[in-house]
Motif scaffolding. Structure first.
Motif, PDB file in Angstrom:
ATOM      1  N   LYS A 397       0.521  -1.236   0.525  1.00 54.99           N
ATOM      2  CA  LYS A 397       0.357  -0.084   0.220  1.00 54.99           C
ATOM      3  C   LYS A 397       1.085   1.604   0.130  1.00 54.99           C
ATOM      4  O   LYS A 397       1.493   1.306   0.689  1.00 54.99           O
ATOM      5  CB  LYS A 397      -0.777   0.075   1.067  1.00 54.99           C
ATOM      6  CG  LYS A 397      -2.424   1.095   0.971  1.00 54.99           C
ATOM      7  CD  LYS A 397      -1.667   2.174   1.885  1.00 54.99           C
ATOM      8  CE  LYS A 397      -1.435   2.298   2.976  1.00 54.99           C
ATOM      9  NZ  LYS A 397      -1.017   4.316   3.671  1.00 54.99           N
ATOM     10  N   HIS A 398       0.635   2.148  -1.294  1.00 54.39           N
ATOM     11  CA  HIS A 398       1.453   3.156  -1.398  1.00 54.39           C
ATOM     12  C   HIS A 398       0.589   4.843  -1.398  1.00 54.39           C
ATOM     13  O   HIS A 398      -0.999   4.844  -2.128  1.00 54.39           O
ATOM     14  CB  HIS A 398       1.828   2.941  -2.446  1.00 54.39           C
ATOM     15  CG  HIS A 398       3.384   4.543  -2.724  1.00 54.39           C
ATOM     16  ND1 HIS A 398       2.678   5.735  -3.148  1.00 54.39           N
ATOM     17  CD2 HIS A 398       4.301   3.900  -2.913  1.00 54.39           C
ATOM     18  CE1 HIS A 398       3.932   6.267  -3.668  1.00 54.39           C
ATOM     19  NE2 HIS A 398       4.986   5.603  -3.071  1.00 54.39           N
ATOM     20  N   ASP A 399       1.242   5.291  -0.157  1.00 52.48           N
ATOM     21  CA  ASP A 399       0.047   6.622  -0.018  1.00 52.48           C
ATOM     22  C   ASP A 399       1.293   7.599  -0.041  1.00 52.48           C
ATOM     23  O   ASP A 399       1.301   8.111   1.553  1.00 52.48           O
ATOM     24  CB  ASP A 399      -1.227   6.517   0.900  1.00 52.48           C
ATOM     25  CG  ASP A 399      -1.972   7.475   1.159  1.00 52.48           C
ATOM     26  OD1 ASP A 399      -1.438   8.568   0.691  1.00 52.48           O
ATOM     27  OD2 ASP A 399      -1.953   7.802   1.795  1.00 52.48           O
ATOM     28  N   VAL A 400       2.182   8.139  -0.259  1.00 50.44           N
ATOM     29  CA  VAL A 400       3.475   9.298  -0.312  1.00 50.44           C
ATOM     30  C   VAL A 400       3.096  10.814  -1.041  1.00 50.44           C
ATOM     31  O   VAL A 400       2.823  10.598  -1.909  1.00 50.44           O
ATOM     32  CB  VAL A 400       4.452   8.075  -0.578  1.00 50.44           C
ATOM     33  CG1 VAL A 400       5.910   9.548  -0.634  1.00 50.44           C
ATOM     34  CG2 VAL A 400       4.837   7.508   0.018  1.00 50.44           C
ATOM     35  N   GLY A 401       2.792  11.627  -0.043  1.00 49.86           N
ATOM     36  CA  GLY A 401       2.872  12.549  -0.396  1.00 49.86           C
ATOM     37  C   GLY A 401       4.464  13.676  -1.575  1.00 49.86           C
ATOM     38  O   GLY A 401       4.746  13.148  -0.875  1.00 49.86           O
ATOM     39  N   ILE A 402       4.100  14.500  -1.988  1.00 49.53           N
ATOM     40  CA  ILE A 402       4.358  15.837  -1.783  1.00 49.53           C
ATOM     41  C   ILE A 402       5.238  16.363  -0.837  1.00 49.53           C
ATOM     42  O   ILE A 402       4.088  17.234  -0.471  1.00 49.53           O
ATOM     43  CB  ILE A 402       4.779  16.617  -3.057  1.00 49.53           C
ATOM     44  CG1 ILE A 402       4.577  15.762  -4.777  1.00 49.53           C
ATOM     45  CG2 ILE A 402       5.418  17.319  -4.262  1.00 49.53           C
ATOM     46  CD1 ILE A 402       3.530  16.764  -5.853  1.00 49.53           C
ATOM     47  N   PRO A 403       6.638  16.607  -0.132  1.00 45.18           N
ATOM     48  CA  PRO A 403       6.873  17.206   0.952  1.00 45.18           C
ATOM     49  C   PRO A 403       6.761  19.004   0.738  1.00 45.18           C
ATOM     50  O   PRO A 403       7.697  18.842   1.479  1.00 45.18           O
ATOM     51  CB  PRO A 403       8.336  15.998   1.576  1.00 45.18           C
ATOM     52  CG  PRO A 403       8.570  15.729   0.185  1.00 45.18           C
ATOM     53  CD  PRO A 403       7.690  16.102  -1.185  1.00 45.18           C
TER      54      PRO A 403
END
Length: 479
Positions: A397-403
């Motif tokens: 499961k991948h849920d990564v934002g632009i930081p």
């Protein structure tokens, strides 16, 4: 079951009328275009399935028949019907027809066994909240496509000169399925069967059955309002991409030769090594090369452009991209999830997660960097469901934002993989339609990458497709 001559009893001669039952020879199709043709004659082998039994009927007369499964002889005799337990996610057979003690025909048969399990694909997102997965914003039509793609079956019967595909019904806006071979459309049909007669022995092809629908009118209005807020002018092509819900049902098949050695040879992920003497490329490949009797599944997301305008907010700044095309050995990416597996001494599933550094710039050439940050790895989860000497099952499961703040969108994807030691695999999942996604397998001691999934954005406007609730790209791939 015994390895002797097997004939069907009356119990199994009836036609099963269940969801997972397919008879390729009896399904009709209507060809709309392409180099293939809907099947008007029986393939070499017809497949019948119930929940627990698969029956192969050989439609070519012969004095003797041989059936191999994963390189092992399972049957030799005069009956043209063979029955087996349907107990695996994918079952691969080789069928030989002999006349006067000479091999006349060879067929590769792939039988998939997709069905609803207790752990649905929604649960495979690993108990994350609705806010994390945007399920509260998901269009109902997208949810229907997701469920259908995840549970649909695609059967393949291949000979030295043809491939017959047969699949379960999938929702499509106009009832027309598009047929792709190695990413090139070769035809379309309203039926559930298609035959491609443009194949070569000892070749490998990936076939995709593509179904497309559109989001609801309510969702369309939301997207148009969002574009208006961001002062983005959408062309008809942009709208089509933004509104479309696309599902891919795929299978990868090796075309056999009419040779007894072809019958006895089990399938392999990597057919042969590439002849490349470049030492630099060899060293890069070696860095990704898994151990013997092991497999590695590498998933990367990347921005193909050198830079692009901030998707949110539109304040005149830019995000630096990765400036590359598809390349499994690259060290430039937004995120990388590499899941290594081993079937022997000892068995294991080991994930390695990495996040690329993000740069926000004042100009498109990124000569002036405003800030540099790296997103947290906490949005990537790997769940090990089964680890054994014959079968591996895991979920990512991948849920990564632009930081650079809460206003920036997250990149979402998930997949569920089943890997068999035979070897075979089934990978089901979905991903956002931005940025680029690439997914590869590395097999045993080979240094050659086996592509599973590649998705490319068409323009920088496609990053609007990261907005919450926009439809994802759904896929179900088998080998």
């Amino acid at each position: 079951m015994k390895k002797d001559e097997r004939c069907l009893t009356n119990k199994y001669k009836k036609r099963f009328k269940k969801r997972y039952f397919i008879i390729p020879a009896l399904c009709s199709g209507f060809l709309l275009g392409g180099e293939g043709a809907s099947a008007t004659e029986k393939p070499l082998v017809s497949v019948e399935k119930s929940d627990k039994v698969v029956t192969l009927q050989i439609n070519e007369s012969g004095d003797r028949y041989e059936i191999y499964q994963d390189g092992k002889l399972e049957y030799s005799g005069k009956s043209n019907k063979y029955q087996d337990n349907l107990n695996s996610d994918i079952q691969n057979y080789k069928v030989g027809v002999f006349k006067q003690n000479k091999l006349k025909k060879v067929s590769t048969v792939k039988v998939t066994n997709n069905k609803k399990s207790n752990m649905s694909m929604q649960k495979s997102l690993a108990k994350v909240s609705a806010a994390e997965t945007n399920t509260s914003n998901k269009d109902k039509k997208a949810a229907i496509m997701e469920e259908n793609i995840n549970t649909a079956n695609l059967e393949v019967v291949a000979t030295n000169d043809s491939v017959t595909l047969n699949w379960d019904k999938i929702p499509d806006e106009n009832g027309v399925y598009e047929i792709y071979k190695d990413d090139v459309q070769i035809g379309s049909t309203r039926g559930l069967e298609f035959t491609d007669k443009n194949v070569k022995p000892n070749s490998r092809y990936q076939y995709d059955i593509v179904a497309t629908t559109q989001v609801s009118d309510e969702q369309k209005e939301k997207y148009l309002n969002l574009a208006k807020e961001r002062k983005i002018k959408l062309t008809a092509k942009d709208k089509k991409e933004l509104f479309s819900i696309e599902g891919h049902l795929s299978n990868i098949i090796d075309i056999p030769n009419i040779q007894e050695s072809s019958l006895e040879k089990p399938q392999v992920f990597i057919k042969e090594e590439e002849n490349n003497s470049a030492s630099s490329k060899t060293s890069m490949k070696a860095a990704y090369m898994p151990k013997a009797n092991a497999y590695s599944f590498l998933y990367m997301t990347f921005i193909p452009y050198f830079s692009l305008e901030d998707p949110v907010p539109l304040n005149g700044t830019y995000l630096k991209g990765d400036d590359r095309g598809f390349y499994p050995y690259s060290n430039r990416y937004r995120t990388k999830v590499d899941v290594s597996t081993g079937f022997k001494g000892p068995t294991y599933i080991n994930p390695v997660i990495d996040i690329g550094t993000s740069h926000r710039c004042a100009d498109a050439a990124c000569k002036k960097v405003i800030e540099t940050k790296t997103a947290s790895k906490s949005g990537i989860k790997v769940y090990k469901d089964q680890v054994s000497t014959r079968k591996m099952v895991w979920r990512v499961k991948h849920d990564v934002g632009i930081p650079f703040g809460k206003g920036y969108p997250n990149i979402n994807y998930y997949y569920e993989a089943t890997l068999l030691s035979s070897p075979s695999f089934v990978v089901k999942g979905a991903h956002d339609k931005a940025p680029n996604h690439e997914f590869y397998l590395f097999a045993e001691t080979s240094t050659k990458a086996f592509p599973i999934e590649k998705y490319k954005v068409n323009s920088t406007l496609d990053f609007m497709l990261l907005a919450p609730g926009t439809p994802q790209h759904f896929f179900n791939r088998s080998f």
